[in-house]
Design an enzyme around this catalytic site. Structure first.
Site, PDB file in Angstrom:
ATOM      1  N   GLY A 194       0.871  -0.959  -0.315  1.00 20.13           N
ATOM      2  CA  GLY A 194      -0.340   0.048   0.230  1.00 20.13           C
ATOM      3  C   GLY A 194       1.190   1.253  -0.163  1.00 20.13           C
ATOM      4  O   GLY A 194       2.314   0.540   0.425  1.00 20.13           O
ATOM      5  N   GLN A 197       2.996   9.857   2.185  1.00 23.16           N
ATOM      6  CA  GLN A 197       3.911   9.470   1.881  1.00 23.16           C
ATOM      7  C   GLN A 197       4.907  10.317   0.667  1.00 23.16           C
ATOM      8  O   GLN A 197       6.038   9.691   1.404  1.00 23.16           O
ATOM      9  CB  GLN A 197       3.975   7.989   2.400  1.00 23.16           C
ATOM     10  CG  GLN A 197       3.432   7.259   3.460  1.00 23.16           C
ATOM     11  CD  GLN A 197       3.483   5.869   2.920  1.00 23.16           C
ATOM     12  OE1 GLN A 197       2.607   5.090   2.581  1.00 23.16           O
ATOM     13  NE2 GLN A 197       3.884   5.113   3.742  1.00 23.16           N
ATOM     14  N   CYS A 253       6.145  -0.486   7.427  1.00 24.40           N
ATOM     15  CA  CYS A 253       5.554   0.586   6.588  1.00 24.40           C
ATOM     16  C   CYS A 253       6.255   1.465   6.162  1.00 24.40           C
ATOM     17  O   CYS A 253       8.051   1.666   6.541  1.00 24.40           O
ATOM     18  CB  CYS A 253       4.949   1.999   7.650  1.00 24.40           C
ATOM     19  SG  CYS A 253       4.676   3.424   6.471  1.00 24.40           S
ATOM     20  N   LEU A 254       6.505   1.775   4.942  1.00 25.12           N
ATOM     21  CA  LEU A 254       7.589   2.421   3.944  1.00 25.12           C
ATOM     22  C   LEU A 254       7.976   3.800   4.558  1.00 25.12           C
ATOM     23  O   LEU A 254       9.560   3.723   4.190  1.00 25.12           O
ATOM     24  CB  LEU A 254       6.920   2.977   2.381  1.00 25.12           C
ATOM     25  CG  LEU A 254       6.355   1.066   1.667  1.00 25.12           C
ATOM     26  CD1 LEU A 254       5.638   1.105   0.775  1.00 25.12           C
ATOM     27  CD2 LEU A 254       8.081  -0.049   1.770  1.00 25.12           C
ATOM     28  N   HIS A 288      -4.620   0.648   7.309  1.00 23.42           N
ATOM     29  CA  HIS A 288      -2.945   1.688   7.620  1.00 23.42           C
ATOM     30  C   HIS A 288      -3.070   2.794   6.979  1.00 23.42           C
ATOM     31  O   HIS A 288      -2.332   3.966   7.340  1.00 23.42           O
ATOM     32  CB  HIS A 288      -1.919   0.957   7.863  1.00 23.42           C
ATOM     33  CG  HIS A 288      -0.698   1.219   7.346  1.00 23.42           C
ATOM     34  ND1 HIS A 288       0.477   0.433   8.150  1.00 23.42           N
ATOM     35  CD2 HIS A 288      -0.032   2.048   6.693  1.00 23.42           C
ATOM     36  CE1 HIS A 288       1.356   1.194   8.110  1.00 23.42           C
ATOM     37  NE2 HIS A 288       1.203   1.952   7.087  1.00 23.42           N
ATOM     38  N   GLU A 289      -3.486   2.766   4.973  1.00 23.67           N
ATOM     39  CA  GLU A 289      -3.420   3.994   4.115  1.00 23.67           C
ATOM     40  C   GLU A 289      -4.140   4.845   4.365  1.00 23.67           C
ATOM     41  O   GLU A 289      -3.654   6.194   4.514  1.00 23.67           O
ATOM     42  CB  GLU A 289      -4.209   3.361   3.194  1.00 23.67           C
ATOM     43  CG  GLU A 289      -2.715   2.441   2.360  1.00 23.67           C
ATOM     44  CD  GLU A 289      -1.489   2.508   3.037  1.00 23.67           C
ATOM     45  OE1 GLU A 289      -0.709   3.547   3.004  1.00 23.67           O
ATOM     46  OE2 GLU A 289      -0.545   1.331   2.639  1.00 23.67           O
ATOM     47  N   HIS A 348      -2.402   7.487   7.169  1.00 18.62           N
ATOM     48  CA  HIS A 348      -1.736   8.054   6.772  1.00 18.62           C
ATOM     49  C   HIS A 348      -2.367   9.377   6.186  1.00 18.62           C
ATOM     50  O   HIS A 348      -1.694  10.398   6.118  1.00 18.62           O
ATOM     51  CB  HIS A 348      -1.305   7.174   5.454  1.00 18.62           C
ATOM     52  CG  HIS A 348       0.147   6.566   5.325  1.00 18.62           C
ATOM     53  ND1 HIS A 348       1.167   7.131   6.609  1.00 18.62           N
ATOM     54  CD2 HIS A 348       0.409   5.486   5.413  1.00 18.62           C
ATOM     55  CE1 HIS A 348       2.313   6.189   6.771  1.00 18.62           C
ATOM     56  NE2 HIS A 348       1.331   4.596   6.132  1.00 18.62           N
TER      57      HIS A 348
HETATM   58  O1  GNR Z   1       4.068  -2.831   2.360  1.00 18.54           O
HETATM   59  C1  GNR Z   1       3.741  -2.456   4.011  1.00 18.54           C
HETATM   60  N1  GNR Z   1       3.118  -3.458   4.384  1.00 18.54           N
HETATM   61  C2  GNR Z   1       1.988  -3.724   5.507  1.00 18.54           C
HETATM   62  C3  GNR Z   1       2.572  -4.589   6.426  1.00 18.54           C
HETATM   63  C4  GNR Z   1       1.388  -4.949   7.122  1.00 18.54           C
HETATM   64  C5  GNR Z   1       0.116  -4.037   7.232  1.00 18.54           C
HETATM   65  C6  GNR Z   1       0.368  -2.439   6.775  1.00 18.54           C
HETATM   66  C7  GNR Z   1       0.931  -2.268   5.949  1.00 18.54           C
HETATM   67  S1  GNR Z   1       1.809  -1.086   4.951  1.00 18.54           S
HETATM   68  C8  GNR Z   1       3.138  -0.873   4.262  1.00 18.54           C
HETATM   69  C9  GNR Z   1       3.413   0.503   3.220  1.00 18.54           C
HETATM   70  C10 GNR Z   1       2.631   1.436   3.849  1.00 18.54           C
HETATM   71  O2  GNR Z   1       4.148   1.887   4.219  1.00 18.54           O
HETATM   72  N2  GNR Z   1       2.118   1.813   3.103  1.00 18.54           N
HETATM   73  O3  GNR Z   1       1.642   3.161   3.519  1.00 18.54           O
HETATM   74 NI    NI Z   2       2.566   3.295   5.870  1.00 12.45          NI
END
Ligand code: GNR
Ligand code: NI
Length: 167
Positions: free
Chosen positions: A46, A51, A91-92, A133-134, A137
């Site tokens: 995601g 980001q 999270c990236l 999660h997204e 953000h």
């Molecule tokens: O790549 C991602 N893996 C992930 C693993 C478990 C829960 C959420 C994520 S999202 C993350 C990519 C990211 O930072 N998206 O905002």
């Molecule tokens: Ni993230």
């Protein structure tokens, strides 16, 4: 198409609350393509516009094994269902850190596609976790905000040290 730079915690720009998208057209379409390409290249499941320092309500997700089921959600609105479940998240924008976070096990998300057409998506499991999660953000919220102050401070110091060494 182009790859976009991903901001890293504790960059204060990650705290920006994203604005609603109200104009649809070729520029928005091109940005959505870049967001998806950047997510695949990272690689991640995601990516939120926040980001890549674009403070508009747009997220990209693809949790499929073959990386061929992209979803682009513009102006997503979440409804949570079911029990809370614990799952490991990364999270990236917080590279190399993985911690348990509680999320709703199921969601309904109402959104628009890059052409501005409304749709609704029901999700569970990893897709539901990723969309939650997204959406965080877009509110300037990161998964580390669910951890203790002690853990978050340790993570912040570790990443700041890495960023200094790279500079
Ligand atoms: O790549 C991602 N893996 C992930 C693993 C478990 C829960 C959420 C994520 S999202 C993350 C990519 C990211 O930072 N998206 O905002
Ligand atoms: Ni993230």
């Amino acid at each position: 198409m182009s790859l976009l730079n991903i901001l890293e915690y504790p960059d204060p720009r990650l705290r920006t609350v994203a604005a609603k998208v109200d104009g649809f057209g070729p520029q928005l379409q091109a940005f959505c393509d870049d967001l998806l390409e950047t997510m695949y290249a990272a690689p991640g499941i995601g990516l939120a516009a926040t980001q890549v320092d674009v403070h508009k309500r747009i997220i990209a997700v693809d949790v499929s094994e073959n990386r061929n089921e992209p979803h682009i959600l513009v102006n997503p609105r979440l409804t949570l269902h079911g029990e809370l479940i614990d799952g490991e998240e990364g999270c990236l924008s917080v590279p190399g850190i993985y911690e348990q976070v509680q999320r709703a096990e199921r969601i309904t998300v109402n959104a628009q596609n890059p052409q501005g057409e409304a749709f609704s998506l029901e999700a569970e499991g990893l897709l539901a976790v990723c969309i939650q999660h997204e959406c965080d953000h877009l509110e300037g919220k990161l998964f580390v905000d669910y951890l203790s102050n002690l853990k978050r401070n340790r993570i912040r110091k570790k990443l700041q040290k890495q960023q200094k060494q790279r500079a």
